[in-house]
Design an enzyme around this catalytic site. Structure first.
Site, PDB file in Angstrom:
ATOM      1  N   CYS A   1       0.884  -1.172   0.000  1.00 46.13           N
ATOM      2  CA  CYS A   1       0.000   0.000   0.000  1.00 46.13           C
ATOM      3  C   CYS A   1       0.920   1.219   0.000  1.00 46.13           C
ATOM      4  O   CYS A   1       2.137   1.087  -0.094  1.00 46.13           O
ATOM      5  CB  CYS A   1      -0.953   0.004   1.191  1.00 46.13           C
ATOM      6  SG  CYS A   1      -0.160   0.188   2.801  1.00 46.13           S
TER       7      CYS A   1
ATOM      8  N   HIS B   1      29.465  -8.777  -3.456  1.00 46.84           N
ATOM      9  CA  HIS B   1      29.633  -8.968  -2.021  1.00 46.84           C
ATOM     10  C   HIS B   1      29.799  -7.603  -1.377  1.00 46.84           C
ATOM     11  O   HIS B   1      30.033  -6.599  -2.057  1.00 46.84           O
ATOM     12  CB  HIS B   1      30.842  -9.870  -1.733  1.00 46.84           C
ATOM     13  CG  HIS B   1      32.115  -9.414  -2.377  1.00 46.84           C
ATOM     14  ND1 HIS B   1      32.373  -9.622  -3.719  1.00 46.84           N
ATOM     15  CD2 HIS B   1      33.194  -8.763  -1.890  1.00 46.84           C
ATOM     16  CE1 HIS B   1      33.553  -9.132  -4.025  1.00 46.84           C
ATOM     17  NE2 HIS B   1      34.073  -8.585  -2.938  1.00 46.84           N
TER      18      HIS B   1
END
Length: 609
Positions: A368, A526
């Site tokens: 929402c 990473h």
């Protein structure tokens, strides 16, 4: 134009909503221990000023900076905002909303410009000093220029509002507040405009009417009562439960669809809002702080003892006026059923039938506007339906502008589905009008059971038992951007318990400085050194993109392997991966296989497990 306003509103919400508990704490302290409070206490009253002057603006600045550039952006936003705080004696909310994102944006651009010119081994030194010197510059500029400018802007706004208030026209504000709420601009209106004005007013007068303008639950209650009396079918059946959630729970989003279904009801909420504001003015009602959530309990808790009756009266009047006008509208043109919604529900199966292969789903995303109200309720109800069907399928709720790009299935309001598709274009999107319609969820779950393969993903952030889990080998994913692919890998590491949430920002920051593409259609994103402390356990995730993800300059990664190495274990992980992909025939199969078991066994044989 409307989309830009909504985007601004969503960003303002992202700065304020994470810190709403701090606002509640300040409001409670003020209500209890202010000299005009319920239990006046001079010693504890000393806490009120520092929180409002320092803590709250800095928290907002951090949230705004973090939204732009992760933790690094949040820190620089706070440093710059200190110049504003030190340069004035008024709460710098508007200044923090500007300075936090601005500082983060400038730092992001600086990092991007210098990342390719930093000598190896000097990354951390340059990173810290560049941010430090920028912080000094931003603080001085904020203190000397931006702070005074914001102070003048505050005075202009205050003078303009005072002009309206002095002439008894504040009730006219409902002309844009009430429609704005229903169009999901409620957070932008309340937290971006009214709350800063209300806080300044409350510091001077002890309470403020501004805290009541958007949070008044009266108009929503009137709408839902009208549906209960003058509607039939699904709308009427859901009205009582929606009333409880709205009026006593403070989740206003629950009544928005009831207004949208009959646009003429915009007039009812506007007139109801005007009546409430006029009553608040006439009776001298106000609150000490923003009530959150906007329930009747929160309003009364934030009201001075002498103004509780005035606040209650204004809420009741606004509810009654809205109810009467809405009844006239619904009586003339009643709503019998959610006809369009029923048609959509019956078509759930077709959403999955149209897929070329059996659709794999690992979680459902509810969205929402703010990600805290109606989506939380819908997610909770759907989770119960899933459990009743003896399935293991996580359901998360998020703001619509924070929908993960790799989402499998997204549920949102029908009016917001266009925005949702921009965030996750490859997902299946379901638009609904009522987040409390259990029947719709039951039909959706039936379709999932019939046409989908549910992929179990460990959503608990507990330490995993193995470096690579089968659930973290995802194949045949649609092409996305480099940033989306890295974020997806980071989210898998986080959801599986290998890392903390900050690690994701560290992965993106690492990529901005140095490419993690290693050749042969393989990338190994990473985190940078600054987020090493976020690593809980060593782990890897493998995501296959058959059509490739561009890592720039002709670098096309078809296999994205996210890595988190505890201590120096990442070095061994990299070595094992390099060994696994050095055979061209094996690598080719990894890039094209439809069998996750193959990759799992391959990495197991390389000693990673």
């Amino acid at each position: 134009m409307m989309e830009r306003i909504q985007s601004l509103g969503r960003f303002l919400s992202r700065m304020v909503m994470p810190n709403i508990s701090a606002f509640i704490a300040w409001g409670a302290l003020t209500t209890l221990f202010h000299s005009d409070g319920w239990f006046p206490n001079r010693e504890l009253e000393q806490l009120i000023g520092p929180i409002i002057i320092y803590a709250l603006p800095l928290l907002i600045a951090y949230a705004g900076g973090k939204a732009i550039y992760g933790t690094r952006g949040g820190v620089i936003g706070v440093i710059g905002t200190m110049g504003l705080v030190a340069g004035t004696d008024i709460p710098m909310f508007i200044g923090a909303m500007l300075m936090g994102p601005l500082g983060a944006y400038i730092l992001k651009k600086i990092d991007s410009a210098i990342k390719d010119h930093i000598p190896t081994g000097f990354e951390m030194l340059v990173s810290n000093f560049s941010a430090g010197f920028l912080g000094v510059l931003l603080t001085v500029i904020a203190y000397k220029a931006i702070g005074p400018l914001v102070a003048v802007l505050n005075e202009v706004l205050k003078t303009g509002v005072t002009f309206v208030v002095d002439r008894g026209l504040l009730f006219m504000a409902s002309l844009f507040i009430e429609p704005g709420k229903v169009l999901f601009l409620n957070n932008a209106i309340n937290h971006g405009v009214l709350s800063p004005l209300g806080i300044q007013d409350a510091l001077t007068n002890g309470s403020s009417i501004f805290f009541l303008l958007e949070t008044n639950p009266g108009p929503g209650l009137g709408i839902l009562l009208a549906y209960w009396f003058y509607s039939k079918g699904v709308a009427r059946d859901n009205a009582p439960s929606a009333m409880i959630i709205h009026f006593f729970g403070g989740i206003h989003e629950i009544y928005f669809p009831f207004v949208v279904m009959r646009p003429a009801l915009f007039g009812a909420v506007i007139l109801g809002g005007m009546s409430g504001v006029f009553s608040f003015q006439l009776l001298g009602a106000g609150l000490r702080a923003t009530p959150s959530p906007g329930s009747i309990f929160a309003l009364l808790a934030m009201a001075p003892k002498s103004e509780i009756l005035a606040v209650s009266t204004g809420v009741i009047i606004s509810a009654v006026v809205t109810f009467i006008v809405a009844c006239l509208i619904l009586k003339r043109s009643p709503i019998i059923e959610f006809e369009e919604e029923i048609e959509v529900n019956e078509g759930y199966a077709s959403l999955f039938k149209g897929r070329p292969d059996t659709f794999r789903i690992s979680k459902i995303t509810f969205a929402c506007d703010a990600g805290m109200g109606s989506s939380a309720l819908g997610a909770s109800l759907l989770t119960r339906v899933i459990k009743q069907n003896q399935m293991t399928l996580p359901v998360i709720n998020v703001p619509i502008d924070a929908i993960p790009s790799d989402s499998d299935l997204v549920i949102t309001y029908s009016d917001l589905i266009g925005r949702a598709k921009k965030q996750a274009p490859n997902a299946i999107h379901v638009g609904i009008k009522d987040f409390l319609n259990k029947e719709a969820y039951e039909q959706l779950v039936d379709a999932i059971k019939a046409y989908c393969i549910v992929m179990e993903v460990n959503m608990e952030n507990s330490k995993p038992s193995e470096i690579l889990m089968k659930s973290n080998i995802l194949l045949n994913r649609a092409t996305v951007s480099k940033e989306e692919a890295i974020k997806h890998a980071g989210e898998l590491l986080y959801n599986s318990g290998y890392v903390g949430e900050d690690y994701i920002a560290g992965m993106l920051a690492r990529e901005e400085k140095f490419s993690t593409y290693i050749g042969n259609n393989v990338a190994i994103p990473h985190g940078e050194n600054s987020v090493k402390e976020s690593i809980i356990a060593s782990g890897i995730v493998v995501v296959q993109y058959p059509n490739g993800v561009s890592f720039g300059e002709g670098k096309l990664a078809k296999l994205v392997i996210g890595i988190a190495g505890k201590g120096n274990e990442h070095i061994q992980l990299l070595a094992n991966i390099a060994e696994a992909i050095e055979d061209e025939s094996i690598l080719e199969k990894m890039l094209t296989t439809n069998d996750p078991e193959y990759i799992y066994e391959l990495f197991s044989s390389e000693g990673m497990m």
